[in-house]
Design an enzyme around this catalytic site. Structure first.
Site, PDB file in Angstrom:
ATOM      1  N   CYS A 104       1.013  -1.297   0.119  1.00  0.00           N
ATOM      2  CA  CYS A 104       0.011  -0.145   0.152  1.00  0.00           C
ATOM      3  C   CYS A 104       1.032   1.336   0.030  1.00  0.00           C
ATOM      4  O   CYS A 104       1.701   1.486  -0.967  1.00  0.00           O
ATOM      5  CB  CYS A 104      -0.891  -0.013   1.218  1.00  0.00           C
ATOM      6  SG  CYS A 104      -2.307   0.965   1.311  1.00  0.00           S
ATOM      7  N   HIS A 105       0.877   2.081   1.178  1.00  0.00           N
ATOM      8  CA  HIS A 105       1.755   3.110   1.181  1.00  0.00           C
ATOM      9  C   HIS A 105       3.133   2.940   1.877  1.00  0.00           C
ATOM     10  O   HIS A 105       3.976   3.775   1.780  1.00  0.00           O
ATOM     11  CB  HIS A 105       0.941   4.034   2.082  1.00  0.00           C
ATOM     12  CG  HIS A 105      -0.037   4.961   1.605  1.00  0.00           C
ATOM     13  ND1 HIS A 105      -1.227   4.382   1.487  1.00  0.00           N
ATOM     14  CD2 HIS A 105      -0.343   5.969   0.918  1.00  0.00           C
ATOM     15  CE1 HIS A 105      -2.267   5.047   0.886  1.00  0.00           C
ATOM     16  NE2 HIS A 105      -1.549   6.455   0.640  1.00  0.00           N
TER      17      HIS A 105
END
Length: 171
Positions: A104-105
C-alpha cells in the site's frame, strides 16, 4: 529455516496490512519484530481494530540483526519517513539486497530512501506518480516481485498474494 523480520511501524498503520501478513509469517515459523521510536509503546491502526505493543526502539536495532524488512501501509510509512533513522534502516535492506515487503503506502519509505530507481514495484494508486518520479517501473498488479528481493502490493485486497510471495522469498 526461521527468519527474523523487522517491521517498521507506527500509529495509523493499516490494520489488516500488518496483522494478516504478520500472522502468516509467524505461522510459517518466522519472527516479526515491530520497530518504532519507542519500545513498549502501544500503537493503534487507523481502523482502530488492531493495537500492538512495540518490540524495539529504532535506536536499539541494526539492519544486520534481521533477514528481511516488512513495511505495512496506512499513514505509518509517511510518518516514519520524516525520521532519517527509519529511512536509513530501510535503505540498508535495499542496498544489501535483503528481502523487503512493502504494501500500500509502504513504498513511501523506499521512495524517501531513494531505492526504487529501475525496480518494478506497485503501491497504493495515490502514490503511483511518486513511485514513477522515484524511478520505479510501476505496475498496477496485486503483487509485484522484483529481482528476488522486493515484494510490493497495492491494498488490503492484495494481502493473500502479498503474503504468499513474501513467504516464497523467505524460503
Amino acid at each position: 529455516m526461521s527468519k527474523k523480520i523487522a517491521c517498521l511501524i507506527t500509529d495509523m498503520f493499516e490494520d489488516s496490512e500488518y496483522t494478516e501478513p504478520a500472522k502468516a509469517f509467524v505461522e510459517a515459523g518466522h519472527t516479526v519484530t515491530t520497530i518504532e521510536k519507542e519500545k513498549g509503546k502501544t500503537i493503534t491502526g487507523k481502523q482502530e481494530e488492531a493495537s500492538i505493543t512495540v518490540d524495539e526502539s529504532i535506536d536499539a536495532v541494526r539492519p544486520e540483526d534481521f533477514d528481511a524488512l516488512f513495511i505495512p501501509g496506512g499513514f505509518s510509512p509517511d510518518l516514519l519517513r520524516e525520521d532519517g533513522r527509519f529511512v536509513n534502516f530501510a535503505k540498508s535492506f535495499m542496498d544489501e539486497k535483503k528481502p523487503v515487503f512493502a504494501i500500500c503506502h509502504g513504498p513511501q519509505l523506499l521512495i524517501t530512501a531513494r531505492t526504487l530507481e529501475g525496480r518494478s514495484a506497485t503501491g497504493y494508486k495515490s502514490i503511483k506518480v511518486d513511485m514513477e518520479y522515484a524511478g520505479a517501473n510501476y505496475k498496477d498488479e496485486e503483487v509485484v516481485v522484483c529481482g528476488n528481493q522486493l515484494v510490493t502490493s497495492r491494498q488490503p485486497d492484495d494481502i493473500p498474494a502479498f503474503s504468499r510471495e513474501a513467504l516464497q522469498l523467505l524460503k
